[in-house]
Design a protein around this motif. Structure first.
Motif, PDB file in Angstrom:
ATOM      1  N   VAL A 117       1.667 -13.583  35.708  1.00  0.00           N
ATOM      2  CA  VAL A 117       1.415 -14.028  34.338  1.00  0.00           C
ATOM      3  C   VAL A 117       0.423 -15.181  34.360  1.00  0.00           C
ATOM      4  CG1 VAL A 117       3.631 -13.285  33.407  1.00  0.00           C
ATOM      5  CG2 VAL A 117       3.417 -15.549  34.398  1.00  0.00           C
ATOM      6  N   ALA A 118      -0.415 -15.262  33.338  1.00  0.00           N
ATOM      7  CA  ALA A 118      -1.441 -16.305  33.251  1.00  0.00           C
ATOM      8  C   ALA A 118      -0.885 -17.556  32.587  1.00  0.00           C
ATOM      9  CB  ALA A 118      -2.661 -15.781  32.502  1.00  0.00           C
ATOM     10  N   ASP A 119       0.287 -17.958  33.016  1.00  0.00           N
ATOM     11  CA  ASP A 119       0.949 -19.163  32.534  1.00  0.00           C
ATOM     12  C   ASP A 119       1.780 -19.723  33.677  1.00  0.00           C
ATOM     13  OD1 ASP A 119       0.415 -19.911  29.776  1.00  0.00           O
ATOM     14  OD2 ASP A 119       1.277 -17.987  29.198  1.00  0.00           O
ATOM     15  N   PRO A 120       2.119 -21.010  33.653  1.00  0.00           N
ATOM     16  CA  PRO A 120       2.970 -21.565  34.704  1.00  0.00           C
ATOM     17  C   PRO A 120       4.340 -20.889  34.715  1.00  0.00           C
ATOM     18  CG  PRO A 120       1.948 -23.321  33.423  1.00  0.00           C
ATOM     19  CD  PRO A 120       1.695 -22.034  32.686  1.00  0.00           C
ATOM     20  N   VAL A 121       4.919 -20.789  35.898  1.00  0.00           N
ATOM     21  CA  VAL A 121       6.233 -20.169  36.074  1.00  0.00           C
ATOM     22  C   VAL A 121       7.145 -21.150  36.794  1.00  0.00           C
ATOM     23  CG1 VAL A 121       7.498 -18.279  37.172  1.00  0.00           C
ATOM     24  CG2 VAL A 121       5.258 -17.845  36.144  1.00  0.00           C
ATOM     25  N   ASN A 122       8.347 -21.330  36.273  1.00  0.00           N
ATOM     26  CA  ASN A 122       9.324 -22.198  36.901  1.00  0.00           C
ATOM     27  C   ASN A 122       9.695 -21.627  38.267  1.00  0.00           C
ATOM     28  OD1 ASN A 122      11.901 -23.418  37.692  1.00  0.00           O
ATOM     29  ND2 ASN A 122      11.994 -24.224  35.600  1.00  0.00           N
ATOM     30  N   ARG A 133       8.548 -27.913  39.732  1.00  0.00           N
ATOM     31  CA  ARG A 133       8.953 -26.912  38.740  1.00  0.00           C
ATOM     32  C   ARG A 133       7.971 -25.752  38.640  1.00  0.00           C
ATOM     33  NH1 ARG A 133       9.988 -26.771  32.791  1.00  0.00           N
ATOM     34  NH2 ARG A 133       8.285 -28.252  32.520  1.00  0.00           N
ATOM     35  N   GLY A 134       6.886 -25.808  39.411  1.00  0.00           N
ATOM     36  CA  GLY A 134       5.911 -24.727  39.376  1.00  0.00           C
ATOM     37  C   GLY A 134       4.594 -25.116  38.726  1.00  0.00           C
ATOM     38  N   LEU A 135       4.384 -26.400  38.484  1.00  0.00           N
ATOM     39  CA  LEU A 135       3.189 -26.855  37.784  1.00  0.00           C
ATOM     40  C   LEU A 135       2.129 -27.433  38.718  1.00  0.00           C
ATOM     41  CD1 LEU A 135       4.896 -28.524  34.692  1.00  0.00           C
ATOM     42  CD2 LEU A 135       3.481 -26.463  34.667  1.00  0.00           C
ATOM     43  N   ALA A 136       2.317 -27.311  40.018  1.00  0.00           N
ATOM     44  CA  ALA A 136       1.310 -27.814  40.953  1.00  0.00           C
ATOM     45  C   ALA A 136       0.013 -27.015  40.802  1.00  0.00           C
ATOM     46  CB  ALA A 136       1.820 -27.711  42.384  1.00  0.00           C
ATOM     47  N   GLY A 137      -1.110 -27.705  40.917  1.00  0.00           N
ATOM     48  CA  GLY A 137      -2.398 -27.013  40.895  1.00  0.00           C
ATOM     49  C   GLY A 137      -3.032 -26.864  39.533  1.00  0.00           C
TER      50      GLY A 137
END
Length: 368
Positions: free
Chosen positions: A151-156, A237-241
């Protein structure tokens, strides 16, 4: 020694033998005999024959014929049974939805993408994705063993849930793909598209031997995949980068800065206009604002390289192949970085990464 003491050991040896048997078959371009596998693995012929019997009974391998020997004997030839199961990969992007199905033997059974209109709703994305999944189910003659969704969104990273962002290049992607698409498989993995592309470059792309590299996605959204110490780093939480969210001293993030300098959508929505950006680089000479935008982008990438000490930068996404952009980044990022770094254009997509992982999970579920 009692039977209860011996059984676990016997079971372990059998499992190791079967795993090696299947791995050799999977890596071979042609069917193999039991003698071939014994020779390649160094495992005794009786143990290989027992493994072949068990694997054939479970339907994981099939006999595809015989090979005549020099002395008149014949040897049965085996290969992975493509009808034993399959995996599915799905990529949800702001511009398209793509799906791929891979049989257990690694052959592609289905591969199709459908474009999305600008501003597509969540319901429309679900409709298109569901249609592709139904087509795979209709054409498949085997059980679904594993699925992976990009998906083109952040993922937990802990829950696999989409992390809704107030500013998003793909607000229609704020869905629960597993529930909304009714995906049912023993193994399911959901991750961000940039992470999948990073893993694709590492597993089947240009970075197979590289332990530390930075993947930069250049498209409607800006993102970075951080592959450090031989592993993908996702953060707490998956928001790195999230390189597009890096802020200048005035508080404006990189995405909005590039948008203000000519890369943005005419509608004013968050994100970059891919087609409009392409046109900026088709001009005989780059405009001053385009050069300024390139300066901001270069500094952001170089700062990440210096911070992480990456040995390479892989450029991906729809804008990565633009000659002037690629040449500028290839020259200036190394100049601004503390240590030497190679800058190349990647060859793999998020769907490639998701498909590779789904196939790996499918094989792992059957012991190889």
């Amino acid at each position: 020694m009692s039977l209860t003491d011996a059984s676990p050991r016997q079971g372990l040896l059998a499992s190791i033998t079967e795993n090696r048997f299947l791995a050799l078959l999977s890596d071979s371009a042609a069917p193999l005999s039991r003698s071939d596998i014994s020779l390649l693995s160094g495992i005794s012929k009786p143990a290989i024959s027992d493994a072949a019997r068990r694997l054939e009974e479970s339907g994981v391998i099939v006999s595809t014929g015989v090979r005549e020997g020099k002395r008149g004997g014949v040897a049965a030839l085996y290969e992975i049974n493509p009808a034993r199961g399959h995996s599915v990969a799905l990529a949800l992007d702001s511009a398209f939805v793509a799906a791929r199905s891979v049989r257990l033997d690694g052959t592609v059974a289905f591969d199709k993408a459908e474009r999305l209109p600008h501003g597509a709703s969540s319901d429309f994305v679900i409709e298109i994705a569901s249609g592709l999944l139904k087509s795979i189910e209709k054409e498949s003659d085997s059980v679904l063993l594993a699925a992976a969704v990009s998906v083109a969104d952040p993922v937990n990273r802990k829950t696999g849930d989409i992390i809704p962002m107030a500013d998003s290049v793909f607000p229609a992607g704020h869905i629960n793909p597993v529930q909304d698409l009714k995906i049912q498989a023993p193994e399911i993995k959901v991750d961000n598209d940039v992470n999948w592309a990073t893993l694709a470059e590492r597993s089947v792309g240009a970075m197979t031997e590289v332990e530390d590299f930075l993947y930069i996605h250049l498209g409607a959204g800006l993102g970075a995949g951080l592959f450090l110490g031989g592993a993908l780093q996702r953060g707490a939480r998956g928001l790195a980068g999230e390189i597009g969210r890096l802020r200048a001293p005035d508080g404006e993030d990189l995405t909005r800065t590039l948008s203000r300098l000519g890369f943005g959508n005419s509608s004013g929505s968050y994100g970059l206009d891919v087609q409009g950006a392409r046109q900026l680089f088709e001009r005989p000479e780059l405009a001053p604002t385009t050069r300024e935008a390139l300066g901001y982008l270069t500094v952001a990438i170089a700062n990440m390289v210096t911070l992480l000490n990456s040995s390479a930068v892989v450029l991906g996404g729809p804008l990565a192949a633009l000659g002037p952009l690629r040449e500028h980044l290839s020259t200036t990022v190394p100049e601004l970085s503390l240590d030497s770094v190679d800058v190349i254009v990647g060859t793999r997509s998020p769907l490639d990464g998701a498909s590779h992982e789904a196939h790996r999970l499918a094989r792992a579920s059957l012991g190889f």
